[in-house]
Scaffold this motif. Structure first.
Motif, PDB file in Angstrom:
ATOM      1  N   PHE A   1       0.835  -1.201   0.000  1.00 56.68           N
ATOM      2  CA  PHE A   1       0.000   0.000   0.000  1.00 56.68           C
ATOM      3  C   PHE A   1       0.871   1.253   0.000  1.00 56.68           C
ATOM      4  CE2 PHE A   1      -1.853   3.491   2.399  1.00 56.68           C
ATOM      5  CZ  PHE A   1      -2.956   3.772   1.613  1.00 56.68           C
ATOM      6  N   ALA A   2       1.825   1.324   0.907  1.00 59.99           N
ATOM      7  CA  ALA A   2       2.649   2.531   1.048  1.00 59.99           C
ATOM      8  C   ALA A   2       3.466   2.814  -0.208  1.00 59.99           C
ATOM      9  CB  ALA A   2       3.569   2.384   2.262  1.00 59.99           C
ATOM     10  N   TRP A   3       4.122   1.798  -0.743  1.00 62.22           N
ATOM     11  CA  TRP A   3       4.934   2.009  -1.938  1.00 62.22           C
ATOM     12  C   TRP A   3       4.072   2.358  -3.144  1.00 62.22           C
ATOM     13  CZ3 TRP A   3       8.170  -2.897  -0.702  1.00 62.22           C
ATOM     14  CH2 TRP A   3       9.173  -2.576   0.220  1.00 62.22           C
ATOM     15  N   GLY A   4       2.927   1.706  -3.272  1.00 61.87           N
ATOM     16  CA  GLY A   4       2.029   2.017  -4.390  1.00 61.87           C
ATOM     17  C   GLY A   4       1.543   3.452  -4.331  1.00 61.87           C
ATOM     18  N   ALA A   5       1.116   3.897  -3.160  1.00 62.81           N
ATOM     19  CA  ALA A   5       0.625   5.266  -3.007  1.00 62.81           C
ATOM     20  C   ALA A   5       1.756   6.272  -3.190  1.00 62.81           C
ATOM     21  CB  ALA A   5      -0.027   5.439  -1.640  1.00 62.81           C
ATOM     22  N   PHE A   6       2.929   5.987  -2.616  1.00 58.24           N
ATOM     23  CA  PHE A   6       4.064   6.899  -2.727  1.00 58.24           C
ATOM     24  C   PHE A   6       4.491   7.092  -4.174  1.00 58.24           C
ATOM     25  CE2 PHE A   6       8.703   7.351  -3.058  1.00 58.24           C
ATOM     26  CZ  PHE A   6       8.854   8.604  -2.464  1.00 58.24           C
ATOM     27  N   VAL A   7       4.637   5.991  -4.886  1.00 60.33           N
ATOM     28  CA  VAL A   7       5.062   6.081  -6.291  1.00 60.33           C
ATOM     29  C   VAL A   7       4.007   6.809  -7.118  1.00 60.33           C
ATOM     30  CG1 VAL A   7       5.567   4.733  -8.369  1.00 60.33           C
ATOM     31  CG2 VAL A   7       6.620   4.116  -6.182  1.00 60.33           C
ATOM     32  N   ALA A   8       2.741   6.543  -6.856  1.00 60.74           N
ATOM     33  CA  ALA A   8       1.673   7.212  -7.604  1.00 60.74           C
ATOM     34  C   ALA A   8       1.724   8.722  -7.388  1.00 60.74           C
ATOM     35  CB  ALA A   8       0.316   6.651  -7.202  1.00 60.74           C
ATOM     36  N   VAL A   9       1.919   9.157  -6.151  1.00 60.68           N
ATOM     37  CA  VAL A   9       2.042  10.599  -5.880  1.00 60.68           C
ATOM     38  C   VAL A   9       3.268  11.157  -6.576  1.00 60.68           C
ATOM     39  CG1 VAL A   9       2.551  12.295  -4.060  1.00 60.68           C
ATOM     40  CG2 VAL A   9       0.750  10.600  -3.713  1.00 60.68           C
TER      41      VAL A   9
ATOM     42  N   SER B   1      -6.387   9.544  -5.811  1.00 60.15           N
ATOM     43  CA  SER B   1      -6.090   8.496  -6.794  1.00 60.15           C
ATOM     44  C   SER B   1      -4.899   7.655  -6.342  1.00 60.15           C
ATOM     45  CB  SER B   1      -5.791   9.117  -8.156  1.00 60.15           C
ATOM     46  OG  SER B   1      -6.920   9.777  -8.653  1.00 60.15           O
ATOM     47  N   ALA B   2      -3.916   8.308  -5.754  1.00 64.79           N
ATOM     48  CA  ALA B   2      -2.737   7.583  -5.276  1.00 64.79           C
ATOM     49  C   ALA B   2      -3.117   6.602  -4.175  1.00 64.79           C
ATOM     50  CB  ALA B   2      -1.680   8.562  -4.776  1.00 64.79           C
ATOM     51  N   LEU B   3      -4.005   6.993  -3.290  1.00 66.43           N
ATOM     52  CA  LEU B   3      -4.448   6.085  -2.228  1.00 66.43           C
ATOM     53  C   LEU B   3      -5.202   4.895  -2.797  1.00 66.43           C
ATOM     54  CD1 LEU B   3      -5.507   8.658   0.508  1.00 66.43           C
ATOM     55  CD2 LEU B   3      -3.414   7.275   0.421  1.00 66.43           C
TER      56      LEU B   3
END
Length: 148
Positions: free
Chosen positions: A109-117, A125-127
């Motif tokens: 979750f954290a890496w996916g949201a971080f990279v998206a931002v 959307s990042a979340l």
């Protein structure tokens, strides 16, 4: 992401109910499998984009393709370190597996949201992207519960 999913799958698979618990052995298999997967993935990328050129140039491209797989290998390190810690402290296999799968799902979750931002998505959307990535971890948790 791939490395974390790989580590979660291995963590779930290596935990055998009723079998001998060997956290150092499990840690070594997670590390070896990550390195082998990184080599295979880099080699596959190199071969799929094979270009004509000198032998030296092709070797440099191969080495670059393999080197670019380091994030996948690094993503398995939290699981490896958790297993080593379990070996040092005598932590039981059920607890290590549960914490490891939960930790890896949170990392997805954290890496996916971080990279998206980082690549320009808005926070909402990042979340959602982070949740989609974490869903892969949840799939492994559910599969582990159903299989065992």
């Amino acid at each position: 992401m791939y490395g974390t999913v790989l580590a979660s799958g291995l963590l779930a698979a290596l935990d055998q109910k009723g079998g001998d618990y060997t956290p150092y052995y499990d840690a070594s298999w997670v590390a070896v499998t990550a390195a082998a997967a990184g080599l295979a993935h880099g080699y596959a990328h190199h071969m799929s984009g094979h270009r004509a050129g000198s032998v030296g140039h092709r070797w440099r491209l191969l080495l670059r393709a393999v080197w670019n797989e380091w994030p996948m290998i690094a993503a398995t390190l939290p699981t490896v370190l958790l297993l080593v810690l379990a070996g040092l402290t005598g932590w039981d296999s059920y607890g290590v597996t549960a914490v490891g799968l939960g930790l890896n799902t949170a990392l997805l979750f954290a890496w996916g949201a971080f990279v998206a931002v980082r690549v320009g998505y808005r926070l909402g959307s990042a979340l959602l992207i982070g949740l989609a990535d974490a869903a892969l971890g949840l799939v492994i948790i559910v599969a582990n519960a159903l299989i065992k």
